[in-house]
Each structure stands twice: as structure tokens, then as C-alpha cells.
Design a protein around this motif. Sequence first.
Motif, short mmCIF file in Angstrom:
data_model
loop_
_atom_site.label_atom_id
_atom_site.label_comp_id
_atom_site.label_asym_id
_atom_site.label_seq_id
_atom_site.Cartn_x
_atom_site.Cartn_y
_atom_site.Cartn_z
N LEU A 92 10.87 5.12 -2.12
CA LEU A 92 11.48 6.00 -1.01
C LEU A 92 11.87 4.53 0.03
CD1 LEU A 92 14.14 7.48 0.13
CD2 LEU A 92 12.23 8.04 2.31
N TRP A 93 10.49 4.10 1.19
CA TRP A 93 10.25 3.21 1.45
C TRP A 93 10.27 1.38 0.72
CZ3 TRP A 93 12.33 2.77 6.64
CH2 TRP A 93 12.40 3.93 7.04
N LEU A 94 9.98 1.68 0.07
CA LEU A 94 9.96 0.10 -1.31
C LEU A 94 11.35 -0.19 -1.68
CD1 LEU A 94 9.12 -1.86 -3.24
CD2 LEU A 94 8.62 0.69 -4.96
N THR A 95 12.61 0.89 -2.24
CA THR A 95 13.94 1.06 -2.45
C THR A 95 14.57 0.49 -1.23
OG1 THR A 95 13.34 2.59 -3.77
CG2 THR A 95 15.76 2.34 -3.29
N ILE A 96 14.19 1.12 0.29
CA ILE A 96 14.80 0.36 1.15
C ILE A 96 14.89 -1.12 1.78
CG2 ILE A 96 15.39 0.94 3.79
CD1 ILE A 96 14.22 3.66 3.13
N ALA A 99 16.44 -3.13 -0.95
CA ALA A 99 17.41 -3.16 -0.32
C ALA A 99 18.25 -4.34 0.77
CB ALA A 99 18.19 -1.94 0.21
N PHE A 100 17.40 -4.27 1.54
CA PHE A 100 17.18 -5.78 2.36
C PHE A 100 16.75 -7.44 1.89
CE2 PHE A 100 17.21 -1.78 5.08
CZ PHE A 100 18.80 -2.14 5.90
N LYS A 101 16.08 -7.03 0.94
CA LYS A 101 15.23 -8.02 0.90
C LYS A 101 15.93 -8.70 -0.57
CE LYS A 101 10.93 -7.57 3.12
NZ LYS A 101 9.56 -7.91 3.37
N ALA A 102 16.51 -8.03 -2.08
CA ALA A 102 16.87 -8.44 -2.87
C ALA A 102 17.91 -9.64 -2.89
CB ALA A 102 17.37 -7.46 -3.67
N PRO A 103 18.61 -8.89 -1.54
CA PRO A 103 19.60 -10.20 -2.03
C PRO A 103 18.95 -12.01 -1.66
CG PRO A 103 20.41 -8.58 -0.82
CD PRO A 103 19.43 -8.21 -1.14
N PRO A 125 1.30 -3.39 -5.01
CA PRO A 125 1.92 -2.82 -4.14
C PRO A 125 1.93 -3.96 -2.99
CG PRO A 125 -0.28 -2.08 -4.38
CD PRO A 125 -0.16 -2.87 -5.23
N PHE A 126 3.83 -3.61 -2.48
CA PHE A 126 4.87 -4.30 -2.15
C PHE A 126 4.62 -4.65 -0.31
CE2 PHE A 126 8.91 -5.73 -0.30
CZ PHE A 126 8.75 -6.89 -0.82
N GLY A 127 4.18 -5.71 -0.09
CA GLY A 127 4.05 -5.86 1.18
C GLY A 127 3.31 -5.14 1.77
N THR A 128 4.17 -5.33 3.57
CA THR A 128 3.35 -3.77 4.02
C THR A 128 2.96 -2.18 3.75
OG1 THR A 128 5.05 -3.29 5.28
CG2 THR A 128 4.47 -4.71 6.21
N LEU A 129 3.24 -1.92 2.66
CA LEU A 129 3.64 -0.96 1.83
C LEU A 129 2.33 -0.12 0.72
CD1 LEU A 129 7.34 -0.39 1.34
CD2 LEU A 129 6.07 0.82 2.39
N TRP A 130 1.00 -1.04 1.15
CA TRP A 130 -0.09 -1.36 0.25
C TRP A 130 -0.61 -0.28 0.88
CZ3 TRP A 130 -5.13 -1.63 1.63
CH2 TRP A 130 -4.88 -2.21 3.09
N ILE A 288 2.49 7.47 10.16
CA ILE A 288 3.60 7.43 8.99
C ILE A 288 4.78 7.01 9.60
CG2 ILE A 288 3.69 9.40 8.77
CD1 ILE A 288 3.24 7.41 6.32
N VAL A 289 5.70 7.31 10.19
CA VAL A 289 6.72 7.02 10.34
C VAL A 289 6.89 5.33 10.95
CG1 VAL A 289 8.50 7.20 12.19
CG2 VAL A 289 7.62 9.45 11.54
N VAL A 290 5.85 5.08 12.19
CA VAL A 290 6.06 3.47 11.96
C VAL A 290 5.73 2.48 11.31
CG1 VAL A 290 4.37 1.98 14.16
CG2 VAL A 290 5.47 4.27 14.52
N TYR A 291 4.66 3.09 10.69
CA TYR A 291 4.04 1.97 9.27
C TYR A 291 5.24 2.11 8.77
CZ TYR A 291 1.05 0.35 6.28
OH TYR A 291 0.43 -0.49 4.70
N LEU A 292 5.99 3.23 7.91
CA LEU A 292 7.41 3.23 7.10
C LEU A 292 8.09 1.94 8.03
CD1 LEU A 292 7.25 6.73 5.37
CD2 LEU A 292 6.74 4.81 5.01
N ALA A 293 8.52 2.50 8.47
CA ALA A 293 9.93 1.63 9.44
C ALA A 293 9.61 0.49 9.91
CB ALA A 293 11.14 2.61 10.00
N PHE A 294 8.66 -0.48 10.75
CA PHE A 294 8.71 -0.88 11.35
C PHE A 294 8.74 -2.31 11.03
CE2 PHE A 294 4.58 -2.17 9.81
CZ PHE A 294 4.38 -3.10 9.17
N PHE A 295 9.27 -2.58 9.94
CA PHE A 295 9.82 -3.56 9.26
C PHE A 295 11.08 -4.15 9.46
CE2 PHE A 295 11.86 -1.48 6.18
CZ PHE A 295 13.47 -1.77 5.44
N LEU A 296 11.75 -3.46 9.39
CA LEU A 296 13.88 -3.87 9.74
C LEU A 296 13.99 -4.93 11.45
CD1 LEU A 296 16.15 -4.43 8.40
CD2 LEU A 296 16.40 -2.17 9.55
N PRO A 297 13.17 -3.43 12.16
CA PRO A 297 13.43 -3.72 13.97
C PRO A 297 12.29 -4.92 14.02
CG PRO A 297 11.91 -1.55 13.74
CD PRO A 297 12.65 -2.40 12.18
#
Length: 364
Positions: A92-96, A99-103, A125-130, A288-297
Motif C-alpha cells: 500500500l505505502w509503496l504504491t502511495i 504515486a508521488f515519485k513516479a512522475p 525494498p524501496f526507500g524508507t520501507l525496507w 508504524i503510523v509514523v514510519y509509513l507516513a513520515f516521508f511526505l510531510p
Amino acid sequence: MQSTAAERSRVAWVDIAKGICIIMVVMVHATLGVELALGEKGWMHYAVAWARPFRMPDFFLISGLFLGLVIDRPWLRYLDRKVVHFAYFYVLWLTIQFAFKAPGMAMEEGAAAAAWNYLLAFVQPFGTLWFVYLLPIFFVFTRLVKSVPVWIVLAWAALLEILPVATGSVVFDEFCARFVYFYAGYALAANVFRIADWFRDNPGRTLALLALWAPVNAWFVFTPASAALAPYLQPDLGNTGAQGGLAELPILSLLLGSAGLLAVVAVSTLLSGRRWTKWLRWLGEHSIVVYLAFFLPMAVTRVVLIRTGIIPDVGTMSVLVMIVAVAGPAVLYGLVQWTGWGRFLFERPDWAHIDTPAKVRSAA
């Protein structure tokens, strides 16, 4: 059955330790991201380097701490909770993130390259999600070797950490570097809790040990290894801090990682029960909430601060990026809970189970 004060304290210190760990994880990405973008180091770089020996070891130790309570569950339930659970959030968060980085990837390398990078992330594994990718591997492997004498597995895992493994495979390299700490959390959990009890019962001695450990850790981190020792330095797998100090030498890296994770346990135990640390405990409970979502802010704040130039100091900018990166996911989680929309971001839906969801929840 009511829990004792000691049991409640144990839960509190574990959550606080996880809170400290997730802040340190965000700290390293926020700091190095700002420094990379500006091409210069700030004073926060030294905090990142100082924490490097024990930052991830402690996170993995805590992750394995309660595994003994569930490792003998039926395989289907075990896989549901320990593999499918993390696989869902990884995809899920890889896809999210894509969505921001693919363009940007598509503009620089073409759409095919962006698609290839997305598919590659399922094996590399991609970026922070390893970390989310690696945990299920640890859970399954630990269950497979649970009948092997603990000392054999622990010695083998320690040897893997000591060896300077750098194959280029994130999964293999990080497994070698981190499994010893995860397995120690599982196999030596009772010992860890006894040590935490000693820390709690001896605050004066604990503070004295921490006062001794902190500068010793700093000395090993910031003392450069000689040119003759350079080939033996442990690889900086994720480019996560200053590399080249004595702390990166084989055996020393294991000793400093072990000492540092005990220091985090000590600090967490001393802080547990204090009202002003409730926010830190909450972060640990929702790490886990912080780990998954901190990349965007984190990324947005970094771009805004760099473009506006309102904060000229690199270190101060790194701190602000870190604060927003930690607070952003907490705010998002609060909005999800308040509105009821987007729960799938942090809560696995019923369809993403391979065991009966109601049974899984009742057994959790």
C-alpha cells in the motif's frame, strides 16, 4: 487478571523505547535529506552519527521482544499476523510513495524506468520501507529455527553482523546486519525485562552508567579508523550517518550496538510512568503510523524551507523537518480516526486477511 505495577511499567518503557526509536529513524532521514539537498552538513549530522550504532539495533530488539508469546500459534494465523499484515502495508505505502515519485522518475528516465523501479521494489525494498519488508522475513526465519539451540543461532547471527557484508541486496545485507538484534529480543526477552527492572529499581546507578556510556559511544563514533583498518569497516548500508569511525569496526559495531540498545532501554525505563512522556509513549504505540507516513510531510517541509530560505541554518532546518515529519503522520492518523475515512491507510481491512479476521483480532 489485573497487571502488576511492574508489568504496566514494562509495557510503558517498551512503548517509550519504540517512540525514541521512531524519532531517531525520522531524524536520520530528515537530516541527511536536508544536507543532501543543500550540499553541506549541519550540527544535526553529529547527532545522527552518534545514534547510528544503536538506532536500528534497538528497533529490531523491541520488535522481537514479544515474539515468544505468539510464535507457537497455528501457521496460518502466524503468517496472517506476521507476514500478510506487513505485506499489506508495504504494498500500500509503496504504491502511495510511487504515486508521488513516479512522475519525477518518468520525466528523468522515462515511464518504463518508473514502472521497472516499482516492480523492482518487490525484491529490493524501496526507500524508507525496507524495515517493513524485512520484519516478516525475520518472523518466519525465527519460527523456522526456534527448535535450534539459542546459543547456536545467536552465535551465527552475531557472526553475520560482524562480517562486513555488502552485496548490494538490501534484504540480504540488512538481514546479516540486523538479525542478531531481533533474535536477541526474542530469545533473551526475559533477560531484557530483568535488566529493565534493575534500571527502574536503581535510577542513580543507571544515570551513572548512561553518563559513562554516552561519551564512550561518541569517542568510538567520531574517532577515525586508520587507513590500515579502513578495509574492515562495516558498510554504511543506507547512507545513514558518518562512516569511517572506530564504531564501524567488526566486533566493536556489535558491542556498541548492544550497549546502545541497553542505553535506550535504560532511558525508556527511567521515563516510564512520567506524565509528560505520554506523547512519547503514544508515538511508540503508533510507531508504524509514523514510519509509513513520515516521508511526505518530510519532503514537503524540506522543499518549502529550502525554497523560502527563512531558516538559513542547516541543523535548525533539519530539526524543523524532523518535527513536522513526526507530527504529520500523527495529525493524519487523528483525522482518519475522526472522519472514519481512510482507515485502510493504517488498519488492515478484513479482505486482507488469510485467517478469519474475527478470530485473528480476538487472538491478538
